[in-house]
Write a protein that holds these residues in place. Structure first.
Motif, PDB file in Angstrom:
ATOM      1  N   VAL A  20       0.834  -1.204   0.000  1.00 54.54           N
ATOM      2  CA  VAL A  20       0.000   0.000   0.000  1.00 54.54           C
ATOM      3  C   VAL A  20       0.870   1.257   0.000  1.00 54.54           C
ATOM      4  CG1 VAL A  20      -1.705   1.315   1.333  1.00 54.54           C
ATOM      5  CG2 VAL A  20      -1.959  -1.147   1.064  1.00 54.54           C
ATOM      6  N   ALA A  21       2.052   1.166   0.586  1.00 54.87           N
ATOM      7  CA  ALA A  21       2.978   2.304   0.562  1.00 54.87           C
ATOM      8  C   ALA A  21       3.318   2.703  -0.867  1.00 54.87           C
ATOM      9  CB  ALA A  21       4.252   1.964   1.335  1.00 54.87           C
ATOM     10  N   ASN A  22       3.397   1.719  -1.762  1.00 58.87           N
ATOM     11  CA  ASN A  22       3.710   2.021  -3.155  1.00 58.87           C
ATOM     12  C   ASN A  22       2.529   2.596  -3.912  1.00 58.87           C
ATOM     13  OD1 ASN A  22       6.570   0.920  -4.123  1.00 58.87           O
ATOM     14  ND2 ASN A  22       5.838  -0.381  -2.470  1.00 58.87           N
ATOM     15  N   ILE A  23       1.310   2.379  -3.399  1.00 60.65           N
ATOM     16  CA  ILE A  23       0.127   2.947  -4.043  1.00 60.65           C
ATOM     17  C   ILE A  23      -0.159   4.343  -3.524  1.00 60.65           C
ATOM     18  CG2 ILE A  23      -2.349   2.651  -4.464  1.00 60.65           C
ATOM     19  CD1 ILE A  23      -1.973  -0.329  -3.980  1.00 60.65           C
ATOM     20  N   VAL A  24      -0.067   4.520  -2.218  1.00 60.86           N
ATOM     21  CA  VAL A  24      -0.476   5.774  -1.577  1.00 60.86           C
ATOM     22  C   VAL A  24       0.717   6.540  -1.011  1.00 60.86           C
ATOM     23  CG1 VAL A  24      -1.904   6.788   0.233  1.00 60.86           C
ATOM     24  CG2 VAL A  24      -2.709   4.757  -0.997  1.00 60.86           C
ATOM     25  N   GLY A  25       1.522   5.846  -0.185  1.00 60.31           N
ATOM     26  CA  GLY A  25       2.587   6.522   0.547  1.00 60.31           C
ATOM     27  C   GLY A  25       3.629   7.176  -0.328  1.00 60.31           C
ATOM     28  N   VAL A  26       4.169   6.435  -1.271  1.00 57.55           N
ATOM     29  CA  VAL A  26       5.246   6.972  -2.107  1.00 57.55           C
ATOM     30  C   VAL A  26       4.772   8.108  -3.014  1.00 57.55           C
ATOM     31  CG1 VAL A  26       6.890   6.412  -3.944  1.00 57.55           C
ATOM     32  CG2 VAL A  26       6.613   4.864  -1.990  1.00 57.55           C
ATOM     33  N   PRO A  27       3.652   7.945  -3.757  1.00 58.33           N
ATOM     34  CA  PRO A  27       3.187   9.078  -4.573  1.00 58.33           C
ATOM     35  C   PRO A  27       2.862  10.313  -3.735  1.00 58.33           C
ATOM     36  CG  PRO A  27       2.119   7.061  -5.288  1.00 58.33           C
ATOM     37  CD  PRO A  27       2.826   6.743  -4.004  1.00 58.33           C
ATOM     38  N   ALA A  28       2.182  10.120  -2.585  1.00 55.34           N
ATOM     39  CA  ALA A  28       1.822  11.264  -1.747  1.00 55.34           C
ATOM     40  C   ALA A  28       3.057  11.926  -1.151  1.00 55.34           C
ATOM     41  CB  ALA A  28       0.883  10.812  -0.625  1.00 55.34           C
ATOM     42  N   ALA A  29       4.007  11.112  -0.696  1.00 58.84           N
ATOM     43  CA  ALA A  29       5.225  11.666  -0.120  1.00 58.84           C
ATOM     44  C   ALA A  29       6.072  12.371  -1.175  1.00 58.84           C
ATOM     45  CB  ALA A  29       6.033  10.551   0.547  1.00 58.84           C
ATOM     46  N   THR A  30       6.083  11.831  -2.383  1.00 59.34           N
ATOM     47  CA  THR A  30       6.809  12.487  -3.477  1.00 59.34           C
ATOM     48  C   THR A  30       6.176  13.839  -3.803  1.00 59.34           C
ATOM     49  OG1 THR A  30       7.440  10.343  -4.410  1.00 59.34           O
ATOM     50  CG2 THR A  30       7.565  12.270  -5.870  1.00 59.34           C
ATOM     51  N   LEU A  31       4.849  13.856  -3.886  1.00 64.80           N
ATOM     52  CA  LEU A  31       4.144  15.111  -4.162  1.00 64.80           C
ATOM     53  C   LEU A  31       4.399  16.135  -3.062  1.00 64.80           C
ATOM     54  CD1 LEU A  31       2.193  16.237  -6.312  1.00 64.80           C
ATOM     55  CD2 LEU A  31       0.308  15.551  -4.818  1.00 64.80           C
ATOM     56  N   LEU A  32       4.386  15.685  -1.821  1.00 63.07           N
ATOM     57  CA  LEU A  32       4.666  16.572  -0.687  1.00 63.07           C
ATOM     58  C   LEU A  32       6.067  17.151  -0.792  1.00 63.07           C
ATOM     59  CD1 LEU A  32       3.774  17.636   2.153  1.00 63.07           C
ATOM     60  CD2 LEU A  32       4.886  15.594   3.090  1.00 63.07           C
ATOM     61  N   GLY A  33       7.038  16.300  -1.118  1.00 64.65           N
ATOM     62  CA  GLY A  33       8.414  16.759  -1.236  1.00 64.65           C
ATOM     63  C   GLY A  33       8.618  17.739  -2.373  1.00 64.65           C
ATOM     64  N   GLN A  34       7.881  17.563  -3.449  1.00 58.27           N
ATOM     65  CA  GLN A  34       8.010  18.468  -4.593  1.00 58.27           C
ATOM     66  C   GLN A  34       7.450  19.851  -4.284  1.00 58.27           C
ATOM     67  OE1 GLN A  34       5.981  16.145  -7.567  1.00 58.27           O
ATOM     68  NE2 GLN A  34       7.821  15.017  -8.175  1.00 58.27           N
ATOM     69  N   HIS A  35       6.441  19.924  -3.402  1.00 55.26           N
ATOM     70  CA  HIS A  35       5.801  21.203  -3.111  1.00 55.26           C
ATOM     71  C   HIS A  35       6.322  21.864  -1.842  1.00 55.26           C
ATOM     72  CE1 HIS A  35       2.913  19.643  -6.071  1.00 55.26           C
ATOM     73  NE2 HIS A  35       2.532  20.903  -6.237  1.00 55.26           N
ATOM     74  N   LEU A  36       6.683  21.072  -0.826  1.00 55.81           N
ATOM     75  CA  LEU A  36       7.123  21.642   0.449  1.00 55.81           C
ATOM     76  C   LEU A  36       8.593  21.366   0.752  1.00 55.81           C
ATOM     77  CD1 LEU A  36       4.040  20.826   2.735  1.00 55.81           C
ATOM     78  CD2 LEU A  36       4.531  22.936   1.466  1.00 55.81           C
ATOM     79  N   GLY A  37       9.258  20.676  -0.160  1.00 58.01           N
ATOM     80  CA  GLY A  37      10.660  20.351   0.060  1.00 58.01           C
ATOM     81  C   GLY A  37      10.824  18.927   0.568  1.00 58.01           C
ATOM     82  N   TRP A  38      11.944  18.306   0.208  1.00 57.71           N
ATOM     83  CA  TRP A  38      12.164  16.900   0.551  1.00 57.71           C
ATOM     84  C   TRP A  38      12.260  16.683   2.054  1.00 57.71           C
ATOM     85  CZ3 TRP A  38      16.644  15.831   3.184  1.00 57.71           C
ATOM     86  CH2 TRP A  38      17.673  16.779   3.109  1.00 57.71           C
ATOM     87  N   ARG A  39      12.690  17.700   2.796  1.00 60.51           N
ATOM     88  CA  ARG A  39      12.789  17.540   4.249  1.00 60.51           C
ATOM     89  C   ARG A  39      11.409  17.304   4.868  1.00 60.51           C
ATOM     90  NH1 ARG A  39      17.926  19.117   5.914  1.00 60.51           N
ATOM     91  NH2 ARG A  39      19.097  20.319   4.350  1.00 60.51           N
ATOM     92  N   ALA A  40      10.383  17.932   4.312  1.00 59.66           N
ATOM     93  CA  ALA A  40       9.028  17.745   4.830  1.00 59.66           C
ATOM     94  C   ALA A  40       8.603  16.287   4.693  1.00 59.66           C
ATOM     95  CB  ALA A  40       8.054  18.659   4.094  1.00 59.66           C
ATOM     96  N   THR A  41       9.031  15.632   3.610  1.00 67.08           N
ATOM     97  CA  THR A  41       8.689  14.227   3.409  1.00 67.08           C
ATOM     98  C   THR A  41       9.206  13.374   4.553  1.00 67.08           C
ATOM     99  OG1 THR A  41       8.628  14.398   0.998  1.00 67.08           O
ATOM    100  CG2 THR A  41       9.054  12.220   1.929  1.00 67.08           C
ATOM    101  N   PHE A  42      10.465  13.559   4.926  1.00 65.25           N
ATOM    102  CA  PHE A  42      11.050  12.725   5.972  1.00 65.25           C
ATOM    103  C   PHE A  42      10.515  13.080   7.354  1.00 65.25           C
ATOM    104  CE2 PHE A  42      14.174  12.301   2.517  1.00 65.25           C
ATOM    105  CZ  PHE A  42      14.108  10.924   2.379  1.00 65.25           C
ATOM    106  N   LEU A  43      10.098  14.308   7.543  1.00 66.23           N
ATOM    107  CA  LEU A  43       9.427  14.661   8.797  1.00 66.23           C
ATOM    108  C   LEU A  43       8.099  13.921   8.925  1.00 66.23           C
ATOM    109  CD1 LEU A  43      10.060  18.525   9.063  1.00 66.23           C
ATOM    110  CD2 LEU A  43      10.961  16.739  10.580  1.00 66.23           C
ATOM    111  N   VAL A  44       7.354  13.843   7.818  1.00 65.82           N
ATOM    112  CA  VAL A  44       6.075  13.126   7.840  1.00 65.82           C
ATOM    113  C   VAL A  44       6.304  11.636   8.072  1.00 65.82           C
ATOM    114  CG1 VAL A  44       4.107  12.433   6.425  1.00 65.82           C
ATOM    115  CG2 VAL A  44       4.844  14.819   6.442  1.00 65.82           C
ATOM    116  N   VAL A  45       7.339  11.069   7.433  1.00 63.21           N
ATOM    117  CA  VAL A  45       7.629   9.649   7.638  1.00 63.21           C
ATOM    118  C   VAL A  45       8.026   9.388   9.090  1.00 63.21           C
ATOM    119  CG1 VAL A  45       9.127   7.734   6.987  1.00 63.21           C
ATOM    120  CG2 VAL A  45       8.257   9.268   5.234  1.00 63.21           C
ATOM    121  N   ALA A  46       8.780  10.322   9.682  1.00 64.20           N
ATOM    122  CA  ALA A  46       9.119  10.190  11.103  1.00 64.20           C
ATOM    123  C   ALA A  46       7.854  10.203  11.963  1.00 64.20           C
ATOM    124  CB  ALA A  46      10.067  11.305  11.526  1.00 64.20           C
TER     125      ALA A  46
END
Length: 409
Positions: A143-169
């Motif tokens: 499910v991470a490959n369906i939802v998590g990765v696309p959403a996290a990639t989109l988040l990183g593209q708009h708010l910066g890659w650091r935001a992605t890893f904060l959300v994963v944390a």
């Protein structure tokens, strides 16, 4: 306090797997952003993918051995805490070198978590439903490959890659809370020790199972690593469609995981043989279907399904053959999967660099899948375990289980 229903406990493991799967694969979509922000090239930033894989390969046997005497629920919590710290360190990394270190740190608990988690999942259900329990945990990864990765990639593209890893944390913190609340205590085997765990890796069937994972699953990643380029260069889709194609692959992975559980419970080795054989055939077909858009998209889904159908039987196989001490063998299986990831990507890249074309990794992958199938069949022919003892996957790996009053439904 009443103990939560065990299917809910499996959900806590799946949530943890979702976080791990997201951080493992999201870096592939964030490489351009990371490279621009840290002033490096995309190929150099690609070392961040390898850094995570190195963490998995090293951490799986090391942390499992070090934690062999720690109660399994506490071990899961410690591993998820390390995962959370690694992602937080990645988010706060002041430079490229620190980010590499953060990725290695985040990868260290990956294999050990799935190794311990698989044993716990199998212990929570009745005999004959253990593969389904393990597959339920792996659903979080798919499910991470369906939802998590696309959403996290989109988040990183708009708010910066650091935001992605904060959300994963943050997902890691949620997973820790779920594990603490929902997973019951699973007692250790009083005979368990580092020496006992290490001795299981010398079992011929365990080694052949790990080797099957290295070759067979490498066939998947020989293609998956270059699926984005195939989408734009061969299938004729725009860059905006890459996320959709990757999500379709993730849907296929989920379907494969759902099918693999009951099939593995019913017939482990035939499921493994069938999935590896189907994988080789689908990879060969992809070289032709890639030029027809609708056929290419269908093939991507099927590729994800048959590719991920190999994981549950391989996981259960090594746990079965290392039944006296399955945790280290189970964790080492994830080291094998990550060696497959790195090796498949490397061999697929060599084929492209040699000028064989963007679809040449499909032929490389088919050869690897056939090699994995040959190893699996050889292992089956050499296996002299009486048939009646093969269904007891991990029942003897711990203290006697409670009456199976609440199997996963």
């Amino acid at each position: 306090m009443p103990r939560p229903p065990r299917p809910v406990a499996l959900l806590a493991l799946a949530v943890s797997a979702f976080g791990i799967g997201t951080t493992e694969f999201v870096m592939m979509g964030l490489l351009p952003n990371v490279a621009d922000d840290l002033g490096t090239s995309v190929p150099t930033a690609g070392h961040l993918v390898s850094a995570y894989a190195i963490g998995v390969v090293v951490g799986a046997p090391l942390l499992t051995a070090l934690g062999s005497r720690i109660p399994r629920k506490r071990m899961l919590l410690l591993l998820m805490a390390l995962f959370t710290v690694g992602n937080l360190a990645s988010a706060l990394a002041p430079g490229f070198g620190w980010l590499v270190a953060g990725r290695v740190l985040a990868g260290l608990p990956h294999g050990a978590f799935f190794g311990v988690g698989a044993v716990v999942a199998a212990r929570l259900v009745a005999d004959g439903r253990q593969a389904r329990a393990v597959a339920t945990m792996f659903l979080g990864l798919t499910v991470a490959n369906i939802v998590g990765v696309p959403a996290a990639t989109l988040l990183g593209q708009h708010l910066g890659w650091r935001a992605t890893f904060l959300v994963v944390a943050a997902i890691g913190l949620v997973a820790m809370a779920a594990l603490a609340r929902l997973v019951p205590d699973v007692p250790l085997d009083g005979r368990q020790s580092v020496r006992r765990e290490l001795r299981t890796l010398g079992n011929r069937q365990v080694l052949l199972g790990l080797l099957t994972a290295v070759f067979g699953f490498a066939g998947v990643f020989a293609v998956y690593s270059y699926l984005a380029s195939m989408t734009t260069e061969v299938m004729g889709f725009g860059e905006s469609s890459v996320t959709v194609v990757l999500a379709l692959f993730g849907i296929g992975m989920t379907l494969g995981a759902l099918a693999a559980g009951p099939l593995t419970d019913r017939a482990l080795r035939p499921t493994l043989y069938g999935s590896l054989g189907a994988l080789a055939l689908v990879l060969l077909a992809f070289d032709y279907t890639a030029h027809v858009r609708w056929a290419a998209l269908v093939t991507v889904v099927v590729l994800g399904a048959v590719g991920f159908m190999t994981t549950t039987p391989l996981q259960m196989l090594v746990m079965n053959k290392a039944k006296d001490a399955p945790t280290l063998a189970s964790a080492s299986n994830h080291s094998a999967f990550n060696l497959a990831n790195a090796g498949g990507a490397w061999l697929g890249g060599m084929a492209i660099a040699a000028g064989w074309g963007w679809m040449s990794p499909t032929l490389v992958g088919a050869v690897l899948a056939v090699a994995g199938l040959a190893i699996a069949v050889t292992a089956g022919l050499l296996d002299r375990t009486p048939p009646e003892s093969r269904s007891r996957v991990v029942a003897s790996a711990a203290t006697p289980r409670e009456p199976a009053r609440d199997p996963v439904s």
